[in-house]
Design a protein around this motif. Structure first.
Motif, short mmCIF file in Angstrom:
data_model
loop_
_atom_site.label_atom_id
_atom_site.label_comp_id
_atom_site.label_asym_id
_atom_site.label_seq_id
_atom_site.Cartn_x
_atom_site.Cartn_y
_atom_site.Cartn_z
N LYS A 38 31.64 35.94 41.14
CA LYS A 38 30.00 36.00 41.56
C LYS A 38 29.68 37.37 41.25
N GLU A 39 30.28 38.38 41.57
CA GLU A 39 29.96 39.81 41.44
C GLU A 39 30.99 40.54 40.57
N GLU A 40 30.54 41.83 40.02
CA GLU A 40 31.34 42.42 39.09
C GLU A 40 32.83 42.94 39.55
N SER A 41 32.98 42.94 40.97
CA SER A 41 34.26 43.34 41.27
C SER A 41 34.37 42.35 42.51
N VAL A 42 35.75 42.07 42.88
CA VAL A 42 35.97 41.56 44.03
C VAL A 42 37.23 42.17 44.97
N GLN A 43 37.43 42.15 46.29
CA GLN A 43 38.39 42.75 46.83
C GLN A 43 38.91 41.72 48.03
N SER A 44 40.26 42.20 48.22
CA SER A 44 41.19 41.40 49.05
C SER A 44 42.03 42.48 49.64
N ASP A 45 41.87 42.79 50.87
CA ASP A 45 42.58 44.10 51.60
C ASP A 45 42.23 45.39 50.93
N ALA A 46 43.42 45.83 50.31
CA ALA A 46 43.12 47.22 49.69
C ALA A 46 43.10 47.14 48.07
N VAL A 47 43.27 45.56 47.74
CA VAL A 47 43.21 45.48 46.50
C VAL A 47 41.95 45.11 45.95
N VAL A 48 41.41 45.78 44.75
CA VAL A 48 40.16 45.71 44.37
C VAL A 48 40.23 45.33 42.44
N ILE A 49 39.43 43.96 42.32
CA ILE A 49 39.75 43.69 40.89
C ILE A 49 38.37 43.96 40.36
N GLN A 50 37.97 44.71 39.25
CA GLN A 50 36.67 44.89 38.69
C GLN A 50 36.58 44.37 37.20
N ARG A 51 35.47 44.28 36.84
CA ARG A 51 34.98 44.07 35.44
C ARG A 51 35.14 42.59 35.38
#
Length: 312
Positions: A38-51
């Motif tokens: 839904k957004e350009e990045s998503v996070q779970s705990d310390a892990v962030v996935i971008q683009r």
């Protein structure tokens, strides 16, 4: 892959590893994997996935996979659910890993269908969504367009199942070898094998023996004797772990062997039948049609690589 906030890291990694490692029989990559959110990045705990690609790209996919999310029971995102409903209406295949089934449930797509999720969450899923036929003790369920799986390693079984549907048994076995894991388990196998350690060990021993003896005539009594069980006890153990009778389980192993030989060899149907324990090619054809839904020749035509013809 649909990435939602608070995603389960393991589920994301197994989907990524499975579909980027799967190869056509000639060695070319079989899938192009996109990450949507839904957004350009998503996070779970310390892990962030971008683009991340936008949700609209879901509508261009052949298959959508939804990894599990933490706190799945509170999921409610109208925009995500709308896109999933639109994708389903277009006939796009959608599969969920573990708690990802709650996303499909919230979207209403599982209503009237069989589904599974991690056994710890199954009772709550059934209570919250009574329109869904929740089966708490299987590894995965394939409804055709919609597929759901239990947690952790069962998600990998589902990914291998999808690869086998798309590319054939040979490609799925090659991927399993690459991932250093056994051949994918059947979906009806129970989730809670830790409750049956002695049984699981005996069944693993029996399966290894069966794969070496598939060319032979194998009786129920021979199977029971191999693992020092009575026929009645063997039937109970196999039913507990695979949800099948021993002879139905054996039949699945024979069919899987036939599929692999049809894809990877130039053996005749008669030769493959003999190699898989059938008395005749007609016997293999009948059983293959009943279990797979097509003839052995049609399977070979669809899944065996064909040499390109040069035009003079």
């Amino acid at each position: 892959m649909l990435l939602l906030p608070d995603f389960v890291n393991y589920d994301v990694s197994l989907v990524q590893q499975s579909f980027t490692s799967a190869k056509h029989n000639r060695g070319e990559p079989a899938y192009q994997l996109s990450y949507c959110g839904k957004e350009e990045s998503v996070q779970s705990d310390a892990v962030v996935i971008q683009r991340l690609a936008p949700l609209s790209q879901l509508l261009e996919a052949d298959t959508i996979v939804i990894p599990g999310i933490n706190h799945a029971m509170t999921f409610h995102d109208a925009e995500v659910m709308d896109y999933l409903q639109r994708a389903a209406a277009r006939g796009i295949r959608i599969a969920s890993i573990c708690s990802g089934a709650w996303v499909l449930a919230a979207s209403g797509l599982l209503n009237g269908k069989r589904a599974t999720t991690h056994w710890l969450m199954a009772a709550e899923l059934a209570q919250r969504y009574p329109q869904i036929h929740v089966e708490p003790n299987v590894l995965f369920i394939d409804n055709g367009q919609l597929l759901t799986s239990a947690g952790l390693s069962a998600g990998l079984d589902l990914c291998l199942h999808l690869v086998e549907l798309d590319l054939g048994t040979r490609a799925a076995l090659a991927l399993a070898d690459y991932l250093v894991m056994p051949q994918a388990r059947i979906g009806s196998q129970v989730q809670q094998l830790q409750q049956l350690p002695a049984s699981a060990e005996r069944m693993a021993e029996l399966q290894l023996w069966l794969t070496e003896q598939l060319h032979s005539a194998i009786t129920l009594e021979m199977m029971a004797e191999r693992v020092c069980l009575s026929v009645r006890s063997l039937t109970r153990h196999v039913q507990q772990q695979f949800g099948l009778s021993p002879l139905s389980w054996l039949q699945q192993l024979r069919i899987r062997r036939a599929q692999a030989l049809l894809e990877s060899s130039n053996m005749s149907i008669e030769q493959i039948a003999n190699s898989c324990g059938y008395s005749s090619a007609a016997g293999l054809r009948h059983t293959f049609q009943r279990h797979v839904g097509c003839s052995p020749s049609a399977w070979r035509h669809t899944h065996q690589p064909h040499e390109k013809k040069l035009l003079n």
